[in-house]
Motif scaffolding. Structure first.
Motif, PDB file in Angstrom:
ATOM      1  N   ARG A 140      24.111  64.129  29.413  1.00 49.38           N
ATOM      2  CA  ARG A 140      23.833  64.055  30.851  1.00 49.38           C
ATOM      3  C   ARG A 140      24.815  64.912  31.660  1.00 49.38           C
ATOM      4  O   ARG A 140      24.426  65.634  32.560  1.00 49.38           O
ATOM      5  CB  ARG A 140      23.927  62.591  31.292  1.00 49.38           C
ATOM      6  N   THR A 141      26.101  64.826  31.335  1.00 52.03           N
ATOM      7  CA  THR A 141      27.083  65.601  32.092  1.00 52.03           C
ATOM      8  C   THR A 141      26.898  67.097  31.885  1.00 52.03           C
ATOM      9  O   THR A 141      27.165  67.882  32.798  1.00 52.03           O
ATOM     10  CB  THR A 141      28.531  65.209  31.727  1.00 52.03           C
ATOM     11  N   HIS A 180      24.164  68.289  34.275  1.00 53.64           N
ATOM     12  CA  HIS A 180      24.689  68.447  35.631  1.00 53.64           C
ATOM     13  C   HIS A 180      25.603  69.669  35.739  1.00 53.64           C
ATOM     14  O   HIS A 180      25.531  70.417  36.711  1.00 53.64           O
ATOM     15  CB  HIS A 180      25.432  67.183  36.074  1.00 53.64           C
ATOM     16  N   ARG A 181      26.441  69.865  34.730  1.00 53.81           N
ATOM     17  CA  ARG A 181      27.370  70.998  34.769  1.00 53.81           C
ATOM     18  C   ARG A 181      26.631  72.319  34.754  1.00 53.81           C
ATOM     19  O   ARG A 181      26.931  73.223  35.542  1.00 53.81           O
ATOM     20  CB  ARG A 181      28.336  70.925  33.584  1.00 53.81           C
ATOM     21  N   ARG A 221      22.637  63.171  41.985  1.00 46.67           N
ATOM     22  CA  ARG A 221      23.240  62.062  41.242  1.00 46.67           C
ATOM     23  C   ARG A 221      22.503  60.789  41.599  1.00 46.67           C
ATOM     24  O   ARG A 221      22.304  60.485  42.763  1.00 46.67           O
ATOM     25  CB  ARG A 221      24.710  61.898  41.620  1.00 46.67           C
ATOM     26  N   GLY A 227      24.660  56.551  34.383  1.00 53.64           N
ATOM     27  CA  GLY A 227      25.761  56.771  33.457  1.00 53.64           C
ATOM     28  C   GLY A 227      26.630  55.540  33.305  1.00 53.64           C
ATOM     29  O   GLY A 227      26.653  54.660  34.180  1.00 53.64           O
TER      30      GLY A 227
END
Length: 101
Positions: free
Chosen positions: A30-31, A34-35, A46, A77
């Motif tokens: 998931r991160t 987003h990154r 978010r 998350g």
């Protein structure tokens, strides 16, 4: 991840394809979704929890579920769940085996 795949992920994210779907499709966390979206200049969205959602997260955690289990159920998350539990006055259990009480 290849440059074309990064571009495809960012494009799909911009089209509001759900993050969970992008995670499965591209095999990333998931991160990372987003990154990569942020690196491509896409506004990162978010999904947090509203007050009833925070209370539900805290309730589920207090019933003995792990942060990860609650996060999966609520589609957020585990850090979001951790924050919700603390905001509702709960305490985070130490990692390790669950007690067999």
């Amino acid at each position: 991840m290849s440059v074309p795949n990064r571009a495809a992920l960012a494009e799909e994210y911009a089209k509001e394809v759900p993050v969970d779907e992008l995670m499965r499709r591209f095999g990333v966390h998931r991160t990372t979704v987003h990154r990569l979206a942020a690196q491509a200049g896409v506004t990162v969205r978010r999904r947090g929890l509203d007050e009833p959602g925070r209370r539900e997260a805290a309730r589920l955690y207090e019933q003995g579920r792990t942060l990860e289990e609650v996060a999966t159920e609520l589609g957020v998350g585990d850090e979001t769940v951790r924050s919700a539990v603390v905001a509702c006055g709960g305490k985070i259990r130490s990692r390790g085996r669950r007690s067999s009480v």
